[in-house]
Design a protein around this motif. Structure first.
Motif, PDB file in Angstrom:
ATOM      1  N   LEU A   8     -17.168 -63.043  13.204  1.00 59.30           N
ATOM      2  CA  LEU A   8     -17.424 -61.624  13.420  1.00 59.30           C
ATOM      3  C   LEU A   8     -16.239 -60.770  12.970  1.00 59.30           C
ATOM      4  CD1 LEU A   8     -19.125 -61.825  16.924  1.00 59.30           C
ATOM      5  CD2 LEU A   8     -20.178 -60.903  14.856  1.00 59.30           C
ATOM      6  N   VAL A   9     -15.046 -61.201  13.308  1.00 60.21           N
ATOM      7  CA  VAL A   9     -13.848 -60.479  12.892  1.00 60.21           C
ATOM      8  C   VAL A   9     -13.736 -60.475  11.372  1.00 60.21           C
ATOM      9  CG1 VAL A   9     -11.321 -60.490  12.930  1.00 60.21           C
ATOM     10  CG2 VAL A   9     -12.597 -60.859  15.048  1.00 60.21           C
ATOM     11  N   PHE A  10     -14.044 -61.602  10.742  1.00 62.17           N
ATOM     12  CA  PHE A  10     -14.020 -61.683   9.278  1.00 62.17           C
ATOM     13  C   PHE A  10     -15.008 -60.683   8.670  1.00 62.17           C
ATOM     14  CE2 PHE A  10     -15.842 -63.409   5.354  1.00 62.17           C
ATOM     15  CZ  PHE A  10     -14.699 -63.478   4.557  1.00 62.17           C
ATOM     16  N   CYS A  11     -16.216 -60.596   9.253  1.00 59.04           N
ATOM     17  CA  CYS A  11     -17.217 -59.648   8.756  1.00 59.04           C
ATOM     18  C   CYS A  11     -16.720 -58.211   8.889  1.00 59.04           C
ATOM     19  CB  CYS A  11     -18.529 -59.819   9.516  1.00 59.04           C
ATOM     20  SG  CYS A  11     -19.448 -61.303   9.097  1.00 59.04           S
ATOM     21  N   LEU A  12     -16.086 -57.909  10.022  1.00 59.07           N
ATOM     22  CA  LEU A  12     -15.564 -56.554  10.224  1.00 59.07           C
ATOM     23  C   LEU A  12     -14.442 -56.238   9.243  1.00 59.07           C
ATOM     24  CD1 LEU A  12     -15.476 -53.919  11.836  1.00 59.07           C
ATOM     25  CD2 LEU A  12     -13.869 -55.017  13.401  1.00 59.07           C
ATOM     26  N   VAL A  13     -13.543 -57.191   9.035  1.00 59.05           N
ATOM     27  CA  VAL A  13     -12.432 -56.981   8.103  1.00 59.05           C
ATOM     28  C   VAL A  13     -12.970 -56.796   6.685  1.00 59.05           C
ATOM     29  CG1 VAL A  13     -10.421 -58.076   7.033  1.00 59.05           C
ATOM     30  CG2 VAL A  13     -10.716 -58.162   9.526  1.00 59.05           C
ATOM     31  N   ILE A  18     -13.851 -53.194   2.057  1.00 60.05           N
ATOM     32  CA  ILE A  18     -14.769 -52.591   1.087  1.00 60.05           C
ATOM     33  C   ILE A  18     -14.868 -51.084   1.320  1.00 60.05           C
ATOM     34  CG2 ILE A  18     -17.176 -52.493   0.328  1.00 60.05           C
ATOM     35  CD1 ILE A  18     -17.324 -55.514   0.967  1.00 60.05           C
ATOM     36  N   HIS A  19     -15.033 -50.696   2.581  1.00 62.23           N
ATOM     37  CA  HIS A  19     -15.167 -49.293   2.945  1.00 62.23           C
ATOM     38  C   HIS A  19     -13.933 -48.496   2.529  1.00 62.23           C
ATOM     39  CE1 HIS A  19     -15.456 -45.879   5.859  1.00 62.23           C
ATOM     40  NE2 HIS A  19     -16.728 -46.007   5.598  1.00 62.23           N
ATOM     41  N   SER A  20     -12.754 -49.049   2.798  1.00 57.49           N
ATOM     42  CA  SER A  20     -11.508 -48.355   2.464  1.00 57.49           C
ATOM     43  C   SER A  20     -11.293 -48.288   0.957  1.00 57.49           C
ATOM     44  CB  SER A  20     -10.316 -49.075   3.119  1.00 57.49           C
ATOM     45  OG  SER A  20     -10.443 -49.065   4.521  1.00 57.49           O
ATOM     46  N   ILE A  53     -25.200 -51.723   4.062  1.00 57.71           N
ATOM     47  CA  ILE A  53     -25.441 -53.113   3.645  1.00 57.71           C
ATOM     48  C   ILE A  53     -24.322 -54.026   4.121  1.00 57.71           C
ATOM     49  CG2 ILE A  53     -25.569 -54.631   1.624  1.00 57.71           C
ATOM     50  CD1 ILE A  53     -27.050 -52.335   0.180  1.00 57.71           C
ATOM     51  N   THR A  54     -23.091 -53.554   4.051  1.00 64.62           N
ATOM     52  CA  THR A  54     -21.955 -54.408   4.414  1.00 64.62           C
ATOM     53  C   THR A  54     -21.748 -54.513   5.927  1.00 64.62           C
ATOM     54  OG1 THR A  54     -20.464 -52.520   4.030  1.00 64.62           O
ATOM     55  CG2 THR A  54     -20.711 -54.123   2.247  1.00 64.62           C
ATOM     56  N   ILE A  55     -22.327 -53.583   6.699  1.00 65.75           N
ATOM     57  CA  ILE A  55     -22.190 -53.672   8.163  1.00 65.75           C
ATOM     58  C   ILE A  55     -23.342 -54.451   8.787  1.00 65.75           C
ATOM     59  CG2 ILE A  55     -23.463 -51.598   8.898  1.00 65.75           C
ATOM     60  CD1 ILE A  55     -19.997 -52.622  10.194  1.00 65.75           C
ATOM     61  N   LEU A  56     -24.454 -54.602   8.068  1.00 67.97           N
ATOM     62  CA  LEU A  56     -25.617 -55.302   8.622  1.00 67.97           C
ATOM     63  C   LEU A  56     -25.331 -56.751   9.030  1.00 67.97           C
ATOM     64  CD1 LEU A  56     -28.623 -53.940   6.530  1.00 67.97           C
ATOM     65  CD2 LEU A  56     -28.147 -53.586   8.957  1.00 67.97           C
ATOM     66  N   PRO A  57     -24.583 -57.542   8.231  1.00 69.51           N
ATOM     67  CA  PRO A  57     -24.279 -58.913   8.686  1.00 69.51           C
ATOM     68  C   PRO A  57     -23.535 -58.938  10.022  1.00 69.51           C
ATOM     69  CG  PRO A  57     -23.788 -58.679   6.353  1.00 69.51           C
ATOM     70  CD  PRO A  57     -24.089 -57.305   6.870  1.00 69.51           C
ATOM     71  N   LEU A  58     -22.632 -58.005  10.213  1.00 72.40           N
ATOM     72  CA  LEU A  58     -21.889 -57.929  11.476  1.00 72.40           C
ATOM     73  C   LEU A  58     -22.831 -57.625  12.639  1.00 72.40           C
ATOM     74  CD1 LEU A  58     -19.201 -57.863  13.049  1.00 72.40           C
ATOM     75  CD2 LEU A  58     -19.038 -55.438  12.462  1.00 72.40           C
ATOM     76  N   ILE A  59     -23.721 -56.666  12.449  1.00 72.91           N
ATOM     77  CA  ILE A  59     -24.681 -56.311  13.501  1.00 72.91           C
ATOM     78  C   ILE A  59     -25.582 -57.494  13.828  1.00 72.91           C
ATOM     79  CG2 ILE A  59     -26.643 -54.808  14.048  1.00 72.91           C
ATOM     80  CD1 ILE A  59     -25.284 -52.655  12.297  1.00 72.91           C
ATOM     81  N   TYR A  60     -26.050 -58.172  12.793  1.00 74.46           N
ATOM     82  CA  TYR A  60     -26.929 -59.329  13.006  1.00 74.46           C
ATOM     83  C   TYR A  60     -26.200 -60.438  13.774  1.00 74.46           C
ATOM     84  CZ  TYR A  60     -29.682 -63.491  12.013  1.00 74.46           C
ATOM     85  OH  TYR A  60     -30.393 -64.655  12.141  1.00 74.46           O
ATOM     86  N   LEU A  61     -24.969 -60.747  13.370  1.00 74.65           N
ATOM     87  CA  LEU A  61     -24.213 -61.816  14.029  1.00 74.65           C
ATOM     88  C   LEU A  61     -23.846 -61.442  15.468  1.00 74.65           C
ATOM     89  CD1 LEU A  61     -21.946 -62.935  11.064  1.00 74.65           C
ATOM     90  CD2 LEU A  61     -23.816 -64.234  12.110  1.00 74.65           C
ATOM     91  N   TYR A 155     -15.209 -53.865  19.105  1.00 78.28           N
ATOM     92  CA  TYR A 155     -14.971 -52.463  19.445  1.00 78.28           C
ATOM     93  C   TYR A 155     -13.476 -52.127  19.452  1.00 78.28           C
ATOM     94  CZ  TYR A 155     -19.786 -51.235  20.686  1.00 78.28           C
ATOM     95  OH  TYR A 155     -21.126 -50.944  20.651  1.00 78.28           O
ATOM     96  N   ILE A 156     -12.665 -53.026  19.953  1.00 72.09           N
ATOM     97  CA  ILE A 156     -11.216 -52.778  19.948  1.00 72.09           C
ATOM     98  C   ILE A 156     -10.698 -52.678  18.518  1.00 72.09           C
ATOM     99  CG2 ILE A 156      -8.966 -53.812  20.477  1.00 72.09           C
ATOM    100  CD1 ILE A 156     -10.255 -54.958  23.038  1.00 72.09           C
ATOM    101  N   LEU A 157     -11.099 -53.623  17.671  1.00 71.50           N
ATOM    102  CA  LEU A 157     -10.658 -53.605  16.263  1.00 71.50           C
ATOM    103  C   LEU A 157     -11.217 -52.392  15.526  1.00 71.50           C
ATOM    104  CD1 LEU A 157     -10.965 -57.408  15.374  1.00 71.50           C
ATOM    105  CD2 LEU A 157      -8.887 -56.112  15.878  1.00 71.50           C
ATOM    106  N   SER A 158     -12.467 -52.026  15.819  1.00 63.71           N
ATOM    107  CA  SER A 158     -13.075 -50.854  15.186  1.00 63.71           C
ATOM    108  C   SER A 158     -12.348 -49.577  15.592  1.00 63.71           C
ATOM    109  CB  SER A 158     -14.558 -50.752  15.562  1.00 63.71           C
ATOM    110  OG  SER A 158     -15.278 -51.858  15.082  1.00 63.71           O
ATOM    111  N   THR A 159     -11.952 -49.506  16.859  1.00 69.31           N
ATOM    112  CA  THR A 159     -11.214 -48.331  17.337  1.00 69.31           C
ATOM    113  C   THR A 159      -9.890 -48.189  16.590  1.00 69.31           C
ATOM    114  OG1 THR A 159     -12.221 -48.460  19.530  1.00 69.31           O
ATOM    115  CG2 THR A 159     -10.122 -47.288  19.361  1.00 69.31           C
TER     116      THR A 159
END
Length: 199
Positions: A8-13, A18-20, A53-61, A155-159
């Motif tokens: 999950l952390v890998f997906c967020l990173v 990509i976003h940045s 598209i890039t956030i969907l795998p994170l949401i699914y997992l 949520y902590i990492l996203s914040t």
């Protein structure tokens, strides 16, 4: 559980990188050279689609591997929290609607204090808060009416990511608008709405 959290952390990173990258000025400069003025109408919807598209795998997992439950807020309190999240979404939408000039790529890529860079032009929600997207993101995240271990980590990492992104945007705006933005910073808070002052 540890392996699911790492994935999950890998997906967020991956999403954050990509976003940045897509939001970076060098990439926007490259796209501007290729598409010219068409970039102003194409970039935002394509950028949003790629973000989705890039956030969907994170949401699914997260859905498949939420981890141990910490709490679930009962009714009617959960609906107050959901209502707060809707208000957060409206704040974010207003941030986009009230400052379209800030998101023009030609203005972002222009030299500071030039006619192309434009003026700060404070209007709408920006009269009360400098970064409605930071406030919106934090409200939507932390008013979720349930919490699990993996969700808390994300949520902590996203914040942290949202906060650092806000600092980066402020730096860009200072570079673009100079003293005009410095004066604005003195009068309007970055995250806590302030209903008063000259704006």
């Amino acid at each position: 559980m540890v392996s699911s959290t790492i994935i999950l952390v890998f997906c967020l990173v991956t999403f954050a990188v990509i976003h940045s990258f897509l939001a970076s000025l060098p990439f926007k400069r490259f796209i501007m050279q290729i598409l010219g003025s068409r970039v102003e109408t194409l970039f935002r919807p394509v950028y949003s689609l790629i973000a989705l598209i890039t956030i969907l795998p994170l949401i699914y997992l997260l859905y498949k591997n939420p981890g141990p439950i910490f709490y679930i807020v009962p009714s009617p309190w959960r609906w107050f929290m959901v209502g707060g999240q809707l208000i957060g979404a409206i704040i974010g939408a207003r941030g986009l609607m009230d400052a379209p000039h800030r998101f023009k790529i030609s203005g972002q890529l222009s030299a500071p204090n030039t006619p192309e860079a434009g003026s700060l032009d404070i209007r709408g929600i920006y009269r009360w808060i400098r970064d409605p997207f930071l406030l919106s993101g934090l409200i939507i995240i932390w008013l979720t009416p349930f919490m699990t271990f993996n969700l808390l980590i994300i949520y902590i990492l996203s914040t942290i990511y949202i906060y650092l992104g806000s600092l980066h945007v402020e730096k860009r705006l200072l570079s673009r608008f100079g003293d005009e933005y410095r004066e604005y910073q003195k009068k309007v808070h970055r995250i806590i709405p302030h209903f008063g002052g000259d704006y």
